[in-house]
Motif scaffolding. Structure first.
Motif, PDB file in Angstrom:
ATOM      1  N   HIS A 105      23.760  18.670  32.223  1.00  0.00           N
ATOM      2  CA  HIS A 105      23.385  18.888  30.818  1.00  0.00           C
ATOM      3  C   HIS A 105      24.541  19.417  29.964  1.00  0.00           C
ATOM      4  O   HIS A 105      24.815  18.860  28.886  1.00  0.00           O
ATOM      5  CB  HIS A 105      22.177  19.817  30.723  1.00  0.00           C
ATOM      6  N   PRO A 106      25.253  20.468  30.387  1.00  0.00           N
ATOM      7  CA  PRO A 106      26.357  20.945  29.540  1.00  0.00           C
ATOM      8  C   PRO A 106      27.482  19.921  29.388  1.00  0.00           C
ATOM      9  O   PRO A 106      28.145  19.875  28.343  1.00  0.00           O
ATOM     10  CB  PRO A 106      26.848  22.207  30.265  1.00  0.00           C
ATOM     11  N   CYS A 150      26.977  16.630  29.328  1.00  0.00           N
ATOM     12  CA  CYS A 150      26.436  15.658  28.370  1.00  0.00           C
ATOM     13  C   CYS A 150      26.625  16.140  26.936  1.00  0.00           C
ATOM     14  O   CYS A 150      26.994  15.367  26.040  1.00  0.00           O
ATOM     15  CB  CYS A 150      24.950  15.414  28.645  1.00  0.00           C
ATOM     16  N   GLU A 151      26.366  17.417  26.720  1.00  0.00           N
ATOM     17  CA  GLU A 151      26.547  17.976  25.378  1.00  0.00           C
ATOM     18  C   GLU A 151      28.018  17.961  24.971  1.00  0.00           C
ATOM     19  O   GLU A 151      28.348  17.741  23.808  1.00  0.00           O
ATOM     20  CB  GLU A 151      26.014  19.405  25.332  1.00  0.00           C
ATOM     21  N   LEU A 152      28.890  18.157  25.938  1.00  0.00           N
ATOM     22  CA  LEU A 152      30.326  18.193  25.667  1.00  0.00           C
ATOM     23  C   LEU A 152      30.845  16.853  25.159  1.00  0.00           C
ATOM     24  O   LEU A 152      31.695  16.801  24.254  1.00  0.00           O
ATOM     25  CB  LEU A 152      31.069  18.600  26.941  1.00  0.00           C
ATOM     26  N   HIS A 208      28.672  14.206  24.264  1.00  0.00           N
ATOM     27  CA  HIS A 208      27.656  13.548  23.436  1.00  0.00           C
ATOM     28  C   HIS A 208      27.131  12.252  24.071  1.00  0.00           C
ATOM     29  O   HIS A 208      27.104  11.181  23.450  1.00  0.00           O
ATOM     30  CB  HIS A 208      28.214  13.244  22.031  1.00  0.00           C
ATOM     31  N   THR A 245      24.010  10.743  27.051  1.00  0.00           N
ATOM     32  CA  THR A 245      22.864  11.037  27.901  1.00  0.00           C
ATOM     33  C   THR A 245      23.346  11.101  29.346  1.00  0.00           C
ATOM     34  O   THR A 245      24.476  10.688  29.664  1.00  0.00           O
ATOM     35  CB  THR A 245      21.780   9.963  27.769  1.00  0.00           C
ATOM     36  N   GLU A 246      22.495  11.587  30.253  1.00  0.00           N
ATOM     37  CA  GLU A 246      22.910  11.686  31.653  1.00  0.00           C
ATOM     38  C   GLU A 246      23.239  10.316  32.240  1.00  0.00           C
ATOM     39  O   GLU A 246      24.220  10.169  32.981  1.00  0.00           O
ATOM     40  CB  GLU A 246      21.816  12.383  32.475  1.00  0.00           C
TER      41      GLU A 246
END
Length: 289
Positions: A204-205, A207-209, A211, A213-214
């Motif tokens: 998750h972190p 993916c946020e980094l 932008h 999805t998994e």
């Protein structure tokens, strides 16, 4: 022993140059576990010590010639000078993926060089015959002008591509996609993994980094690095474990937890599956040398 993730090394190739050469001469080569987005060709002379490339740990001697691909963690740690040499010496040449790709794009005759660089994703060590033949040119790279340097590097790469005595080092490989967006994303992901590989893997972190999805992250990483994220993290953990087994007297159980394994049994099982020997057996092998 504190966990020391590989650090990102900035290699500044001048904008008007295709490569950067550094003639490194020091009283000792300290252990500096690092990575960078450039290829690295290193000839080590007048020195004996330990070589670390990915999850590979081995001994080097005078005339050690190694080619390392982008983003593959590595380090050289000296142990003794050879003969009457006053300092340890390594001639290091860095060049970029873009420059190397451009060569084969405009000169199809250099396709064999592209194949060599693909093999360098695991790190490559060259044998004594090839090293002896190329050693004079490599040792004089730093004294050459810009034109002679780039012409000599091309000649060296052709000779290395034709060398039969090359040996891959790490069990896993890292490469960089030809897509610029993939390269930028991969660098961010690698930086995060190198800093947190000793912790439970959470996507998750990351993916946020970047932008994504998994599922997008897994797809982009595998396209760029030619392996899954979990496989790459395992390579980092095993690489660090190999170093700690050789360089420290810490118990195997402590090394397991410090490197991010759930317990000593999980560590031993995964280590033996990749290295073909137990962690204790691996340590004993180096202690007996």
């Amino acid at each position: 022993m504190p966990i020391a993730p590989p650090y990102f090394e900035t290699v500044r190739i001048p904008p008007d140059r295709s490569l950067l050469v550094f003639d490194r001469q020091l009283p000792e080569f300290p252990f500096n576990w690092h990575y960078h987005p450039e290829f690295e060709l290193t000839l080590t002379v007048d020195s004996r010590g330990m070589r670390f490339v990915g999850d590979h740990v081995g001994q080097y001697d005078d005339g050690d010639l190694v080619l390392i691909a982008p983003n593959l963690p590595h380090a050289f740690q000296s142990q003794a000078l050879i003969g009457t040499a006053p300092q340890h010496r390594a001639v290091v040449c860095w060049f970029t993926q873009d420059w190397a790709s451009g060569l084969s794009a405009v000169m199809p005759e250099l396709a064999l060089v592209a194949a060599l660089l693909a093999q360098a994703r695991r790190g490559l060590r060259f044998g004594a015959a090839t090293t002896a033949r190329l050693r004079p040119q490599i040792l004089h790279l730093g004294q050459m002008d810009a034109i002679r340097q780039v012409m000599t590097l091309q000649s060296l790469l052709v000779a290395l591509a034709d060398a039969p005595d090359r040996t891959p080092l790490a069990t896993g490989e890292v490469t960089v996609s030809d897509l610029p967006r993939d390269r930028a994303r991969l660098q961010k992901v690698l930086d995060h993994l190198h800093a947190h590989y000793d912790q439970p893997l959470r996507l998750h972190p990351i993916c946020e980094l970047v932008h994504l999805t998994e599922s997008q992250l897994q797809r982009v990483f595998k396209r760029s690095a030619r392996m899954s994220i979990s496989a790459y993290v395992l390579q980092l953990r095993l690489g660090r474990a190999c170093q700690m087994l050789v360089q420290s007297d810490l118990p195997v159980g402590r090394i397991a937890t410090d490197c991010g394994f759930s317990d000593a049994a999980d560590f031993a099982r995964r280590f033996k599956a990749v290295r073909g020997v137990t962690p204790s057996g691996y340590r004993a092998r180096f202690r007996s040398v």
